[in-house]
Design a protein around this motif. Structure first.
Motif, PDB file in Angstrom:
ATOM      1  N   GLY A 184      23.002 -23.845  25.686  1.00 25.61           N
ATOM      2  CA  GLY A 184      22.319 -24.772  26.258  1.00 25.61           C
ATOM      3  C   GLY A 184      23.047 -25.841  26.783  1.00 25.61           C
ATOM      4  O   GLY A 184      22.673 -26.955  26.730  1.00 25.61           O
ATOM      5  N   ARG A 226      20.411 -28.715  32.901  1.00 23.58           N
ATOM      6  CA  ARG A 226      21.240 -28.131  31.760  1.00 23.58           C
ATOM      7  C   ARG A 226      22.257 -27.213  32.261  1.00 23.58           C
ATOM      8  O   ARG A 226      23.061 -26.992  31.416  1.00 23.58           O
ATOM      9  CB  ARG A 226      20.140 -27.335  30.893  1.00 23.58           C
ATOM     10  CG  ARG A 226      19.099 -28.156  29.979  1.00 23.58           C
ATOM     11  CD  ARG A 226      18.339 -26.926  28.908  1.00 23.58           C
ATOM     12  NE  ARG A 226      17.852 -25.856  29.626  1.00 23.58           N
ATOM     13  CZ  ARG A 226      16.507 -26.022  29.980  1.00 23.58           C
ATOM     14  NH1 ARG A 226      15.617 -27.022  30.021  1.00 23.58           N
ATOM     15  NH2 ARG A 226      16.028 -25.095  30.772  1.00 23.58           N
ATOM     16  N   SER A 233      14.446 -29.652  34.623  1.00 29.28           N
ATOM     17  CA  SER A 233      15.383 -29.490  33.550  1.00 29.28           C
ATOM     18  C   SER A 233      16.615 -28.171  33.405  1.00 29.28           C
ATOM     19  O   SER A 233      17.435 -28.409  32.742  1.00 29.28           O
ATOM     20  CB  SER A 233      14.407 -29.321  32.265  1.00 29.28           C
ATOM     21  OG  SER A 233      13.502 -30.232  32.546  1.00 29.28           O
ATOM     22  N   VAL A 283      16.454 -20.063  28.477  1.00 26.53           N
ATOM     23  CA  VAL A 283      17.416 -21.299  28.405  1.00 26.53           C
ATOM     24  C   VAL A 283      18.888 -20.397  27.954  1.00 26.53           C
ATOM     25  O   VAL A 283      18.808 -19.612  27.109  1.00 26.53           O
ATOM     26  CB  VAL A 283      17.029 -22.051  27.232  1.00 26.53           C
ATOM     27  CG1 VAL A 283      17.791 -23.080  26.846  1.00 26.53           C
ATOM     28  CG2 VAL A 283      15.514 -22.531  27.549  1.00 26.53           C
ATOM     29  N   ASP A 322      21.698 -24.244  33.382  1.00 29.77           N
ATOM     30  CA  ASP A 322      21.492 -22.867  33.263  1.00 29.77           C
ATOM     31  C   ASP A 322      21.567 -21.949  34.371  1.00 29.77           C
ATOM     32  O   ASP A 322      22.183 -20.806  34.315  1.00 29.77           O
ATOM     33  CB  ASP A 322      19.906 -22.690  32.643  1.00 29.77           C
ATOM     34  CG  ASP A 322      19.746 -23.479  31.287  1.00 29.77           C
ATOM     35  OD1 ASP A 322      20.949 -24.065  30.772  1.00 29.77           O
ATOM     36  OD2 ASP A 322      18.562 -23.637  30.812  1.00 29.77           O
TER      37      ASP A 322
END
Lengths: 67, 355, 251
Positions: free
Chosen positions: C250, C201, C197, C246, C203
């Protein structure tokens, strides 16, 4: 009534499934698969609670749990 | 009107790479090639490309491996010691049949050596510098124009034969400035159905890998690679032969040494000495037939390299002792010297030459 | 046959795996394949496999794959992800591959915040080559190249990679898990999902270290090896999320 189904030809008798079954209904049988491993088996499907511990512990994708 | 620009050799490579559609350059700083990564750092982002400076030459060649595995036109460059670090990665590129462009702007060695020019990586470049039986397509420019032209050619041939191409230059060519005609239609990259992309509905999975534990499988793969190299030998030999028809002595040199040899030839001819120059342009495939034929016509060869004699061994091998092969070599960063070369020519022509 | 409570994931090929009995590679393969499949990423995932026991992983995952030279998977994956930013890219590496020869590559990939995920299988030994000491071999652990047990004065103490990589800004998710018990397997799957994830995203770099048994190399039965992880390895390699950042916006 859940029960484990073994793809016996892929089993390597590592006993990880046996070691985690909360109902202690898995054992290594005396039957050897084509690779010479004593395949794991369920000795009392009626006691199976479908927790799938055996399936998720299995390194060789041998076990599926049927409803 | 074709644009003509005064450029450094290193930057000419960058300009041509962009023209060839290369959008991925993985770098590591090392003199005397750093102008190329600096050029790419400025220019690639403007074209939506990726310039990435890696933590080592090992990492940068493996980044090329990943990019090329995905079908992109990618390249990396370095100079002698840095290029040595890339050898394992290059063996993998050759084994996986991944097209890409490699550039070695040679400097004097061995060890840390010098940042001055050299030509002592010929063996490494042409005999397979890493492990296993493989060859690279090796192009040796002798001018800033050819640094440009052979970059375009390198990408085209690499894609055509699915193999890495190596531009073998040196610090002199890299640092010198000459006018460059920015021309030549780049051959676009062919379709690459084998490239890795994520399955995206494709029937078969694409895997780029080079492990083959089965003897027959690996032997068949080696045979396929050798068949490819045979094809390259048959189709891609390039050389330049100047005034060799009546030459009593033929100078054999590549790259910057060939420039000096051409000057020495002119001076010798002015003195009535019939000298020619034979310049291999592709170091692999080496121009064996032409050189072998030349050995029948001329009386002797004089190989000039900025090394202790590496291409020398190919010239000796190819001419099969038909005629004597003399050698003149400077190292340590010295350029091949035209006066000294002329002196050797005169000694040989006077029959006083000691090999 | 009826409905399945637990089925083998679509993400794995049917090929029987070559790993030794009780080796955890098979479990880790299955968890990664389950996560990729359940997140709907199977069709756009690219595996970058190492040199080591899992050099054959391309035979098991149902994804496109690139095999990297020993230690170079993070560099290869960098090239792949830079050319294919839309693909989901993960490296699958052993402790020799990642923490020894490829240490610079993984550190710099994390420093750059490369948007790929690394599954780092730590079995404290070089398995494929026959059981030599690895950077993560425990103190006192006997291997073929630490026959009297690893001595810290001689070979240093086992290296903790996620903690080290977590100090790098580009690393946004770092966790260590194990697959020696059903409970740990469930947590491991959750962590793997978190790592992918993080990649989705955009990140930055994500890594999950999975403590893994090597019954053959350790000279133990599979079940004893599971216990060894629970009793000995987790002391040196504590389980848990080491870093989970995070990105503020985001996006």
């Amino acid at each position: 009534m859940p029960r484990p189904v073994f793809n016996e030809k892929k089993c390597k008798a590592c006993e990880r499934c046996v070691s985690v079954c909360p109902k202690k209904i898995l054992v290594l049988s005396h039957d050897l698969n084509s690779n010479g491993y004593a395949v794991a088996r369920c000795i009392d499907e009626t006691a199976c609670i479908g927790c799938a511990f055996c399936a998720i512990m299995c390194p060789d994708a041998v076990i599926e749990i049927y409803k | 009107m074709v644009e003509k620009v005064l450029m450094k050799g290193n930057e000419a490579i960058g300009e041509a790479a962009l023209r060839a559609g290369c959008r991925y350059y993985f770098a590591y700083p090392i003199t005397p090639q750093s102008e190329l990564p600096e050029f790419m750092a400025r220019e690639l982002p403007k074209r939506g490309g990726v310039f990435l400076q890696a933590e080592s030459e090992i990492a940068s060649v493996n980044m090329v491996y990943g990019a090329a595995a995905c079908g992109a036109r990618a390249m990396t460059s370095s100079s002698s010691p840095g290029f040595s670090l890339k050898q394992e990665g290059i063996s993998y590129l050759a084994a996986a049949e991944l097209p890409c462009l490699l550039v070695n702007v040679q400097r004097g060695g061995p060890g840390l050596g010098t940042i001055l020019p050299g030509q002592a990586d010929y063996f490494q470049a042409t005999k397979g510098g890493g492990h296993g039986d493989y060859r690279l397509l090796v192009l040796a420019p002798d001018s800033v124009q050819e640094m440009y032209d052979f970059t375009l050619l390198g990408f085209a041939l690499a894609d055509q034969y699915r193999m890495p191409a190596l531009l073998l230059a040196d610090g002199a060519l890299g640092q010198m400035m000459e006018a460059v005609k920015l021309e030549g239609e780049p051959k676009p990259a062919p379709d690459k159905p084998w490239a890795v992309a994520g399955r995206r509905g494709r029937e078969k999975l694409n895997v780029v890998q080079t492990l083959a534990l089965d003897r027959d499988e690996l032997e068949a793969h080696n045979r396929a690679l050798q068949d490819k190299y045979a094809l390259v030998r048959r189709n891609e030999v390039r050389y330049e032969a100047l005034q060799t028809e009546d030459a009593d002595l033929v100078l054999v040199a590549y790259g910057i040494s060939a420039r000096v040899a051409k000057s020495a030839m002119a001076k010798a001819r002015a003195k009535g000495l019939k000298v020619g120059v034979f310049r291999p342009i592709t170091l692999f495939p080496f121009p064996e037939e032409a050189l072998f034929a030349l050995a029948k016509q001329t009386n002797a060869f004089l190989v000039a390299e900025m090394s202790c004699g590496q291409m020398l061994e190919d010239v000796e091998r190819v001419t099969c002792c038909q005629k004597p092969v003399h050698f003149y070599g400077r190292t340590g960063g010295h350029l091949t010297n035209v006066e000294e070369l002329l002196e050797r020519i005169e000694q040989i022509m006077a029959g006083k030459a000691v090999r | 046959m009826g409905e399945k409570l637990y089925a083998i994931t679509e993400g794995l090929q049917d090929t029987p795996m070559h790993y030794c009995p009780g080796c955890h590679h098979g479990v880790i393969h299955r968890l990664v394949a389950e996560v990729i499949t359940e997140m709907g990423l199977l069709d756009k995932t690219i595996l970058v496999e190492p040199v080591g026991c899992s050099v054959f992983a391309h035979n098991y995952f149902k994804v496109d794959a690139v095999q990297a030279a020993h230690g170079r998977a993070p560099a290869v994956a960098t090239g792949v992800k830079r050319v294919r930013p839309d693909a989901v890219v993960f490296t699958y590496q052993g402790d020799g591959d990642l923490a020894a020869i490829g240490c610079a590559e993984i550190v710099h990939a994390a420093m750059r915040g490369e948007r790929f995920t690394t599954i780092f299988v730590n079995n404290a030994i070089y398995g494929m080559t026959g059981g030599q000491m690895a950077p993560t071999t425990l103190e006192g652990q006997v291997t073929t190249t630490s026959p009297d047990g690893r001595k810290v004065s001689h070979a240093g103490a086992p290296i903790r990679m996620p903690e080290m990589l977590a100090t790098l800004d580009g690393a946004k998710y770092a966790a260590r898990v194990a697959v020696n018990t059903p409970a740990n397997i469930k947590k491991a799957k959750a962590a793997i999902k978190e790592a992918f994830s993080c990649q989705l995203r955009g990140d930055g770099f994500s890594i999950v270290e999975v403590l893994s048994a090597c019954p053959t190399g350790w000279g133990m039965t599979p079940v004893a090896a599971d216990q060894f992880i629970g009793e000995r390895m987790v002391q040196r390699f504590p389980l848990g999320v080491i870093k989970a950042e995070v990105e503020a916006d985001g996006t």
